[in-house]
Design a protein around this motif. Sequence first.
Motif, PDB file in Angstrom:
ATOM      1  N   LYS A 117      15.608  47.572  94.478  1.00  0.00           N
ATOM      2  CA  LYS A 117      15.531  48.272  94.054  1.00  0.00           C
ATOM      3  C   LYS A 117      16.150  48.570  92.644  1.00  0.00           C
ATOM      4  O   LYS A 117      16.712  48.653  91.791  1.00  0.00           O
ATOM      5  N   TYR A 118      16.185  47.162  92.539  1.00  0.00           N
ATOM      6  CA  TYR A 118      17.077  46.538  91.002  1.00  0.00           C
ATOM      7  C   TYR A 118      16.507  44.893  90.533  1.00  0.00           C
ATOM      8  O   TYR A 118      15.925  44.469  91.251  1.00  0.00           O
ATOM      9  N   ALA A 119      16.508  45.060  89.093  1.00  0.00           N
ATOM     10  CA  ALA A 119      16.061  43.500  88.714  1.00  0.00           C
ATOM     11  C   ALA A 119      17.001  43.667  87.298  1.00  0.00           C
ATOM     12  O   ALA A 119      17.337  44.500  86.930  1.00  0.00           O
ATOM     13  N   ILE A 143      14.990  39.678  91.467  1.00  0.00           N
ATOM     14  CA  ILE A 143      14.869  41.210  91.665  1.00  0.00           C
ATOM     15  C   ILE A 143      15.829  41.481  93.190  1.00  0.00           C
ATOM     16  O   ILE A 143      16.042  40.098  93.715  1.00  0.00           O
ATOM     17  N   THR A 144      15.888  42.109  93.791  1.00  0.00           N
ATOM     18  CA  THR A 144      16.898  42.217  95.187  1.00  0.00           C
ATOM     19  C   THR A 144      16.677  44.143  95.613  1.00  0.00           C
ATOM     20  O   THR A 144      16.478  44.430  94.273  1.00  0.00           O
ATOM     21  N   PHE A 184      12.259  47.671  81.219  1.00  0.00           N
ATOM     22  CA  PHE A 184      11.595  46.912  81.624  1.00  0.00           C
ATOM     23  C   PHE A 184      11.935  46.299  82.772  1.00  0.00           C
ATOM     24  O   PHE A 184      11.078  46.467  83.705  1.00  0.00           O
ATOM     25  N   GLU A 185      13.320  46.730  83.013  1.00  0.00           N
ATOM     26  CA  GLU A 185      13.859  45.777  84.464  1.00  0.00           C
ATOM     27  C   GLU A 185      13.413  47.343  85.158  1.00  0.00           C
ATOM     28  O   GLU A 185      13.198  46.565  86.157  1.00  0.00           O
ATOM     29  N   GLN A 186      13.361  48.327  85.258  1.00  0.00           N
ATOM     30  CA  GLN A 186      13.710  49.357  85.699  1.00  0.00           C
ATOM     31  C   GLN A 186      11.911  49.184  86.208  1.00  0.00           C
ATOM     32  O   GLN A 186      11.307  49.746  87.305  1.00  0.00           O
TER      33      GLN A 186
END
Length: 404
Positions: free
Chosen positions: A63-65, A208-209, A52-54
């Motif tokens: 890029k990230y979560a 997210i970042t 889910f993060e992706q």
Amino acid sequence: MRDKLAINGGPKTVNKEFIWPIYDASDVNAVTEIVQSGKWGNPDCGDEVAKFEQEFADYCGSKYAITCVNGSVSLRLALIACGVKPGDEVIVPPYTFITTASSVIECNCVPIFVDIDPDTYNISPAAIEAAVTERTKAIIPVHFGGLACDMDAIMDIAKRHNFHVIEDAAHAHGAEYKGKKLGSIGDVGSFSFQSSKNLTSGEGGIVITNDDELYAMMRSLRNVGRIEGGQWYDHYNPGCNYRITQMQAVLLSQQLKRLEAQTQKRNDNGLYLNQLLSEIKGITPLSRDEAISLHCYHIYIVKYDSTAFGGLSRNDFAAMLAAEGVPSFKGYPHPLYKQPLFQNKNFMCYAIPEYVDFTQVHCPNAEQACSSDAVWILQHAMLGEKEDMEAFANAILKIQQAVS
């Protein structure tokens, strides 16, 4: 005429029930599979959280979560990762939920309240500029109701004064500013998955970042200070167990599949309701310019002018509107700095300077919104049909005709 109002026993204008959350068998089956697997936890059992993060990072264009237990914690993770130190100042708006500011207190920092723009109810860039000092280390602009802040101006101020921008996007899942998803523009974007939110698993949050170092720190803080590649019993940072479960993750993955279509429907209904209400004297929808490429209307807000309603108070109008069946509310009764927490400085932390005195804070636009102007229509109502938007407008006209 007043006896025809629903609040006085007359028939409601809106008889439809607006359901939230929305789910079907696919949500139930996804959660059931996790329950039956016996692999409920995170990170040791299963990979649904990482999946889910992706998915969410890809959706937002980041890029990230990193998921966490709620949107309040997500703000705290962001602040600590951005390197705030005790006594630093963090600029926040006063017209928002308390955790935007209380997360600052939890980090032993000083929330600096600056006023909102009276046309958007978002934090005012001019007020931000005037509030910056050498102690300013971050700003938390809130995309209130899902309406994007003036991110060009905010990012310019932050760049010139060298401080971090943490977007509070708890209301803003799926919304866009100049084609970019909200939360993806600043250094960190923070979201909530609490029950009322446009994307929900009952509780939960995410940050997210695009920054590798911020990602590594927030991931560590979320997972009791462990670092990627480290040993299970090695703890490098002052984190805690802020992890979500596999069940929340699969539910969020299912709900995310609906988010874009739901956001587009809220946006379209908001534009149509703006058109309808523009013809009613005394009701002014909040402003949105061409930079708002997609508005998710977590809250649809209008400014109410009692003079067009025979002097009827905002509170009485809001009660009448709710009685007519419109899912609506008068909004916050006062700005955050009026909360007892801030008035009494009941902080239980050691780094708030003695000279800080929230009893002297005055943000006139926020105070007017709270006391007399703002009326909210809630997000699940914005998933209705065009005829529902027409019914909302008719309910307002019915009240106006009855009291004028």
